[in-house]
Enzyme design. Structure first.
Site, PDB file in Angstrom:
ATOM      1  N   ASN A  41       0.838  -1.204   0.000  1.00 40.87           N
ATOM      2  CA  ASN A  41       0.000   0.000   0.000  1.00 40.87           C
ATOM      3  C   ASN A  41       0.874   1.256   0.000  1.00 40.87           C
ATOM      4  O   ASN A  41       0.616   2.212  -0.730  1.00 40.87           O
ATOM      5  CB  ASN A  41      -0.921   0.015   1.229  1.00 40.87           C
ATOM      6  CG  ASN A  41      -1.991  -1.036   1.161  1.00 40.87           C
ATOM      7  OD1 ASN A  41      -2.722  -1.131   0.178  1.00 40.87           O
ATOM      8  ND2 ASN A  41      -2.107  -1.845   2.195  1.00 40.87           N
ATOM      9  N   ASP A  61       8.722   6.245   8.521  1.00 44.19           N
ATOM     10  CA  ASP A  61       7.943   5.783   9.661  1.00 44.19           C
ATOM     11  C   ASP A  61       6.856   6.825   9.878  1.00 44.19           C
ATOM     12  O   ASP A  61       7.096   8.030   9.708  1.00 44.19           O
ATOM     13  CB  ASP A  61       8.792   5.616  10.910  1.00 44.19           C
ATOM     14  CG  ASP A  61       8.086   4.737  11.942  1.00 44.19           C
ATOM     15  OD1 ASP A  61       7.585   3.661  11.571  1.00 44.19           O
ATOM     16  OD2 ASP A  61       8.032   5.119  13.125  1.00 44.19           O
TER      17      ASP A  61
END
Length: 219
Positions: free
Chosen positions: A40, A97
């Protein structure tokens, strides 16, 4: 360099010229590793990358070992992943992140966003925990933050993208991933999960961080 065809008999030169230009273009194509197995995320980033950059995932380079993410900050985890790939596979690479930071929860889940409910990457459990904790709170302001760590020739650059918004009371939309169904970006009436990939990439935290990376690569 500029090429000009002046006579019909020069058509052979045109073919050679086209071949040379094509070869130069291909040779200038940059391979860039995105340190993730999350397809994704890969799709989101590919949607906004220039065509002259070939994006490779960890699957593409045969990296299947677990990279420990035990830093206490979002930027720290991004650095751990990118430095591991650069040091062990010698690729120009980047890692990201991302954390969801909610005001009423003092910035939680933050760096623990992926495992907030105690089960790694269980998006449904994570969302339900957030909704439960905000059940009686009026302040639902939140933001997504993405930090990208980019490694090339042993040097690191950090890029940060932030998207502000709020947490709605119930899930809306079937697209996206993670907390997307409960996050309403500021100035919009659709959650991330209701938006097209293109729209989310343009306004989202990851898209903003990647755009900064692209600008850096163009310099």
């Amino acid at each position: 360099m500029k090429f000009q065809l002046t006579r019909p008999e020069d058509s052979g030169s045109l073919i050679i010229t086209n071949f040379i230009c094509s070869t130069i273009t291909q040779s200038q194509k940059m391979k860039l590793v995105f340190a993730t197995h999350n397809e994704n995320k890969v799709r989101e980033v590919k949607a906004i990358l220039p065509k002259n950059i070939e994006l490779l995932s960890l699957n593409d380079i045969g990296c299947f070992e677990e990279i420990i993410e035990d830093a206490n900050t979002i930027a720290g985890n991004a650095t751990l992943k990118a430095s591991y790939i650069y040091n062990n596979y010698n690729y120009t690479c980047f890692a990201d992140d991302t954390g969801l930071e909610i005001e009423a929860l003092n910035g939680a889940p933050g760096v623990f966003s992926a495992r907030y409910a105690g089960v790694e990457n269980n998006s449904e459990a994570n969302m339900q925990k957030v909704l439960q904790e905000l059940l009686y709170k009026e302040n639902r302001r939140a933001q997504f933050k993405t930090v990208i760590s980019f490694y090339k020739e042993g040097k690191e650059m950090l890029f940060t993208g932030i998207c502000k918004g709020e947490i709605i009371e119930a899930k809306k939309g079937d697209g996206g991933f993670g907390y997307d169904p409960i996050f309403l970006p500021e100035g919009f009436s659709e959650t991330f999960a209701e938006m097209s990939l293109k729209q989310k990439s343009e306004i989202g935290h990851r898209g903003k961080a990647v755009s900064q990376l692209i600008e850096f690569l163009r310099k």
